[in-house]
Design an enzyme around this catalytic site. Sequence first.
Site, mmCIF file in Angstrom:
data_model
loop_
_atom_site.group_PDB
_atom_site.id
_atom_site.type_symbol
_atom_site.label_atom_id
_atom_site.label_comp_id
_atom_site.label_asym_id
_atom_site.label_seq_id
_atom_site.Cartn_x
_atom_site.Cartn_y
_atom_site.Cartn_z
ATOM 1 N N ARG A 192 0.868 -1.187 0.000
ATOM 2 C CA ARG A 192 0.000 0.000 0.000
ATOM 3 C C ARG A 192 0.898 1.229 0.000
ATOM 4 O O ARG A 192 1.762 1.377 0.853
ATOM 5 C CB ARG A 192 -0.894 -0.018 1.248
ATOM 6 C CG ARG A 192 -1.698 1.256 1.509
ATOM 7 C CD ARG A 192 -2.787 1.441 0.474
ATOM 8 N NE ARG A 192 -3.850 2.332 0.917
ATOM 9 C CZ ARG A 192 -3.792 3.665 0.908
ATOM 10 N NH1 ARG A 192 -2.692 4.275 0.496
ATOM 11 N NH2 ARG A 192 -4.822 4.381 1.297
ATOM 12 N N ASP A 217 -3.933 8.629 -0.749
ATOM 13 C CA ASP A 217 -5.192 7.907 -0.883
ATOM 14 C C ASP A 217 -5.745 8.202 -2.268
ATOM 15 O O ASP A 217 -5.969 9.370 -2.615
ATOM 16 C CB ASP A 217 -6.174 8.379 0.190
ATOM 17 C CG ASP A 217 -7.040 7.251 0.722
ATOM 18 O OD1 ASP A 217 -6.917 6.127 0.200
ATOM 19 O OD2 ASP A 217 -7.830 7.492 1.655
ATOM 20 N N GLU A 273 -11.605 5.717 -4.715
ATOM 21 C CA GLU A 273 -12.012 4.324 -4.539
ATOM 22 C C GLU A 273 -12.713 3.779 -5.780
ATOM 23 O O GLU A 273 -13.619 4.409 -6.322
ATOM 24 C CB GLU A 273 -12.943 4.201 -3.336
ATOM 25 C CG GLU A 273 -12.283 4.491 -2.007
ATOM 26 C CD GLU A 273 -11.272 3.432 -1.625
ATOM 27 O OE1 GLU A 273 -11.581 2.228 -1.776
ATOM 28 O OE2 GLU A 273 -10.162 3.812 -1.191
ATOM 29 N N ARG A 276 -1.686 -5.457 4.700
ATOM 30 C CA ARG A 276 -0.813 -4.959 3.636
ATOM 31 C C ARG A 276 0.382 -4.222 4.235
ATOM 32 O O ARG A 276 0.298 -3.671 5.331
ATOM 33 C CB ARG A 276 -1.582 -4.019 2.707
ATOM 34 C CG ARG A 276 -2.766 -4.657 2.019
ATOM 35 C CD ARG A 276 -3.560 -3.647 1.208
ATOM 36 N NE ARG A 276 -4.086 -2.550 2.028
ATOM 37 C CZ ARG A 276 -4.898 -1.607 1.581
ATOM 38 N NH1 ARG A 276 -5.261 -1.601 0.309
ATOM 39 N NH2 ARG A 276 -5.342 -0.661 2.386
#
Length: 276
Positions: free
Chosen positions: A151, A156, A159, A199
Amino acid sequence: MSDNSVATPAHLLQAKVIFLSFLLTGGFVATYSAFNRHLRQITSVHDIPTNVFRRKYLYGKVTSVGDGDNFLFFHTPGGVLGGWHWLRKVPTLQRKGILPRRAQKATGNALSTLSPLNLFRGLVGLRSEGGGRDQFALYRGRRKLPTLSIRLCGVDAPERAHFGNSSQPLSEEAYKWLNKTLLGRFVWVKPLSTDQYGRCVAKVEYWSWFRWKNVSIELLKQGLGVVYESKSGAEFDGQDTLYRYHESKAKKSKRGVWGLRHFETPGAYKKRINKQ
């Protein structure tokens, strides 16, 4: 002169055998220890030694991209010098698209043969499967391999659609960008922590001929991700100011998600979905 003052040939032979035994045993133990320390392949996030986190880099190949901010990493410790490509097998990726002949020459499966140029590319960490200008992967990712789930730290991405939930705007663009940038490429991964999904949260860098590139920062520059919002679990490897600087530049330029009229950050999106 007494007989005991001079060693007999049998005594000399016995001493040599004992010395050589100790030498061979010591050499084997030292070699085994060095292999485990520097050349042993890590095949699971749970197997990453604690002394590696925040201190060392892992070298390997990206074999699959899952979202705009995560991928699967095949660890190849030592690179070519560690026996990879000529003694230890590196997984190849299946061709997905067909490019013009000129583009194929420039971006072909560079490490499928053992030419000096290809070995050099593997040594310095250049791409083994090509990129191309269009934003789609030339090769299909492979998931059923002994890989680490990575990750990207500090960022971010929008999504994608999961578990029946709708996708965010530009989530596919972020995914395609990461696919184009990393799939088939050899990268350096600096483990920082593990998240709740098991992760490895890591700083990821690669060499682009002229300089090192931080994948998280490059994602922010494209406007295809935001600085990670959570107050707990955020990892920047001490570069949070630099991350926010590049995010603000993309925001001022209205790049990517910052050009959307009503933009919901990935963090806000996940909170809203979790409440439903």
